[in-house]
Design a protein around this motif. Sequence first.
Motif, PDB file in Angstrom:
ATOM      1  N   TRP A  91      29.722  57.626  48.484  1.00  0.00           N
ATOM      2  CA  TRP A  91      29.768  56.169  48.524  1.00  0.00           C
ATOM      3  C   TRP A  91      29.123  55.662  47.251  1.00  0.00           C
ATOM      4  O   TRP A  91      28.016  56.057  46.908  1.00  0.00           O
ATOM      5  CB  TRP A  91      29.006  55.721  49.744  1.00  0.00           C
ATOM      6  N   VAL A  92      29.818  54.818  46.508  1.00  0.00           N
ATOM      7  CA  VAL A  92      29.273  54.246  45.282  1.00  0.00           C
ATOM      8  C   VAL A  92      29.235  52.729  45.445  1.00  0.00           C
ATOM      9  O   VAL A  92      30.255  52.091  45.705  1.00  0.00           O
ATOM     10  CB  VAL A  92      30.108  54.631  44.042  1.00  0.00           C
ATOM     11  N   PHE A  93      28.045  52.154  45.300  1.00  0.00           N
ATOM     12  CA  PHE A  93      27.880  50.711  45.386  1.00  0.00           C
ATOM     13  C   PHE A  93      28.345  50.042  44.098  1.00  0.00           C
ATOM     14  O   PHE A  93      28.485  50.693  43.063  1.00  0.00           O
ATOM     15  CB  PHE A  93      26.390  50.356  45.581  1.00  0.00           C
ATOM     16  N   ALA A  94      28.532  48.747  44.159  1.00  0.00           N
ATOM     17  CA  ALA A  94      28.935  47.977  42.981  1.00  0.00           C
ATOM     18  C   ALA A  94      27.906  48.107  41.854  1.00  0.00           C
ATOM     19  O   ALA A  94      28.260  48.031  40.684  1.00  0.00           O
ATOM     20  CB  ALA A  94      29.138  46.510  43.357  1.00  0.00           C
ATOM     21  N   ASP A  95      26.623  48.309  42.214  1.00  0.00           N
ATOM     22  CA  ASP A  95      25.583  48.442  41.189  1.00  0.00           C
ATOM     23  C   ASP A  95      25.524  49.847  40.591  1.00  0.00           C
ATOM     24  O   ASP A  95      24.664  50.141  39.761  1.00  0.00           O
ATOM     25  CB  ASP A  95      24.217  48.051  41.755  1.00  0.00           C
ATOM     26  N   GLY A  96      26.430  50.741  41.001  1.00  0.00           N
ATOM     27  CA  GLY A  96      26.492  52.089  40.454  1.00  0.00           C
ATOM     28  C   GLY A  96      25.689  53.127  41.216  1.00  0.00           C
ATOM     29  O   GLY A  96      25.771  54.314  40.917  1.00  0.00           O
ATOM     30  N   THR A  97      24.902  52.693  42.194  1.00  0.00           N
ATOM     31  CA  THR A  97      24.148  53.646  43.012  1.00  0.00           C
ATOM     32  C   THR A  97      25.120  54.457  43.851  1.00  0.00           C
ATOM     33  O   THR A  97      26.012  53.906  44.481  1.00  0.00           O
ATOM     34  CB  THR A  97      23.162  52.902  43.943  1.00  0.00           C
ATOM     35  N   SER A  98      24.951  55.785  43.820  1.00  0.00           N
ATOM     36  CA  SER A  98      25.857  56.639  44.591  1.00  0.00           C
ATOM     37  C   SER A  98      25.089  57.383  45.680  1.00  0.00           C
ATOM     38  O   SER A  98      23.913  57.713  45.519  1.00  0.00           O
ATOM     39  CB  SER A  98      26.577  57.631  43.678  1.00  0.00           C
ATOM     40  N   TYR A  99      25.784  57.628  46.784  1.00  0.00           N
ATOM     41  CA  TYR A  99      25.201  58.305  47.932  1.00  0.00           C
ATOM     42  C   TYR A  99      26.123  59.411  48.424  1.00  0.00           C
ATOM     43  O   TYR A  99      27.344  59.237  48.462  1.00  0.00           O
ATOM     44  CB  TYR A  99      24.984  57.326  49.098  1.00  0.00           C
ATOM     45  N   GLN A 100      25.526  60.524  48.798  1.00  0.00           N
ATOM     46  CA  GLN A 100      26.212  61.565  49.555  1.00  0.00           C
ATOM     47  C   GLN A 100      26.030  61.167  51.016  1.00  0.00           C
ATOM     48  O   GLN A 100      24.905  60.934  51.466  1.00  0.00           O
ATOM     49  CB  GLN A 100      25.572  62.922  49.281  1.00  0.00           C
ATOM     50  N   LEU A 101      27.122  61.062  51.752  1.00  0.00           N
ATOM     51  CA  LEU A 101      27.074  60.564  53.131  1.00  0.00           C
ATOM     52  C   LEU A 101      27.416  61.634  54.140  1.00  0.00           C
ATOM     53  O   LEU A 101      28.305  62.460  53.910  1.00  0.00           O
ATOM     54  CB  LEU A 101      28.064  59.417  53.307  1.00  0.00           C
ATOM     55  N   PHE A 102      26.723  61.556  55.260  1.00  0.00           N
ATOM     56  CA  PHE A 102      26.990  62.431  56.393  1.00  0.00           C
ATOM     57  C   PHE A 102      27.019  61.558  57.643  1.00  0.00           C
ATOM     58  O   PHE A 102      26.051  60.855  57.930  1.00  0.00           O
ATOM     59  CB  PHE A 102      25.897  63.497  56.523  1.00  0.00           C
ATOM     60  N   ASP A 103      28.131  61.581  58.361  1.00  0.00           N
ATOM     61  CA  ASP A 103      28.286  60.833  59.608  1.00  0.00           C
ATOM     62  C   ASP A 103      28.503  61.843  60.720  1.00  0.00           C
ATOM     63  O   ASP A 103      29.466  62.616  60.685  1.00  0.00           O
ATOM     64  CB  ASP A 103      29.485  59.888  59.521  1.00  0.00           C
ATOM     65  N   TYR A 104      27.586  61.834  61.691  1.00  0.00           N
ATOM     66  CA  TYR A 104      27.647  62.829  62.755  1.00  0.00           C
ATOM     67  C   TYR A 104      27.694  62.151  64.123  1.00  0.00           C
ATOM     68  O   TYR A 104      26.786  61.396  64.471  1.00  0.00           O
ATOM     69  CB  TYR A 104      26.443  63.769  62.685  1.00  0.00           C
ATOM     70  N   PRO A 105      28.748  62.396  64.902  1.00  0.00           N
ATOM     71  CA  PRO A 105      28.840  61.794  66.233  1.00  0.00           C
ATOM     72  C   PRO A 105      27.941  62.521  67.234  1.00  0.00           C
ATOM     73  O   PRO A 105      27.723  63.727  67.122  1.00  0.00           O
ATOM     74  CB  PRO A 105      30.315  61.988  66.597  1.00  0.00           C
ATOM     75  N   PHE A 106      27.405  61.763  68.171  1.00  0.00           N
ATOM     76  CA  PHE A 106      26.588  62.342  69.234  1.00  0.00           C
ATOM     77  C   PHE A 106      26.631  61.412  70.438  1.00  0.00           C
ATOM     78  O   PHE A 106      27.037  60.256  70.331  1.00  0.00           O
ATOM     79  CB  PHE A 106      25.142  62.560  68.762  1.00  0.00           C
ATOM     80  N   VAL A 107      26.229  61.918  71.586  1.00  0.00           N
ATOM     81  CA  VAL A 107      26.141  61.101  72.792  1.00  0.00           C
ATOM     82  C   VAL A 107      24.679  60.714  72.960  1.00  0.00           C
ATOM     83  O   VAL A 107      23.800  61.580  73.076  1.00  0.00           O
ATOM     84  CB  VAL A 107      26.663  61.856  74.034  1.00  0.00           C
ATOM     85  N   ASP A 108      24.405  59.421  72.961  1.00  0.00           N
ATOM     86  CA  ASP A 108      23.039  58.918  73.059  1.00  0.00           C
ATOM     87  C   ASP A 108      22.525  59.059  74.491  1.00  0.00           C
ATOM     88  O   ASP A 108      23.289  59.364  75.405  1.00  0.00           O
ATOM     89  CB  ASP A 108      22.999  57.451  72.605  1.00  0.00           C
ATOM     90  N   VAL A 109      21.240  58.799  74.676  1.00  0.00           N
ATOM     91  CA  VAL A 109      20.619  58.954  75.997  1.00  0.00           C
ATOM     92  C   VAL A 109      21.244  58.055  77.051  1.00  0.00           C
ATOM     93  O   VAL A 109      21.187  58.356  78.237  1.00  0.00           O
ATOM     94  CB  VAL A 109      19.093  58.720  75.946  1.00  0.00           C
ATOM     95  N   ASP A 110      21.885  56.968  76.621  1.00  0.00           N
ATOM     96  CA  ASP A 110      22.538  56.058  77.569  1.00  0.00           C
ATOM     97  C   ASP A 110      23.979  56.466  77.866  1.00  0.00           C
ATOM     98  O   ASP A 110      24.699  55.765  78.575  1.00  0.00           O
ATOM     99  CB  ASP A 110      22.492  54.615  77.062  1.00  0.00           C
TER     100      ASP A 110
END
Length: 131
Positions: A91-110
């Motif tokens: 993910w690269v923001f308009a200001d040039g900051t870049s991020y390595q992203l990890f999205d992990y699904p899980f079932v919450d306590v609810d």
Amino acid sequence: MVSTNSQIAARSRALAEERQRLFNLLNELPGIVYVRAPDYSISFANRYFQQRFGDPTAGPCYRIIHNRDAPCEPCRCDTALAEGQLMESEWVFADGTSYQLFDYPFVDVDGVEKVVHLGIDTSKRRRAEAE
């Protein structure tokens, strides 16, 4: 009976301490951490997220993070939920900051399926690679 009540109280204190330790750890991480529900609300956001984006309860994630009026297309969190597996991207923001992203699904306590999102700032490394 007294020992059972004291054991329950001691266990409750220990669980509260462990919970606080986890939140302290998440707040100290030098990256974005948040938990997103299927309705695009954010149920947890660490300090780094809040410093970058502000109040995580101010609206849906797409408004808070991307200043959009509708969900992103495609949405990485939706894909992670639909496929039930870790999604990795950049993910690269308009200001040039870049991020390595990890999205992990899980079932919450609810019982609700959610996605924990971790974004690690890779800007310095990318600049060094470019030089």
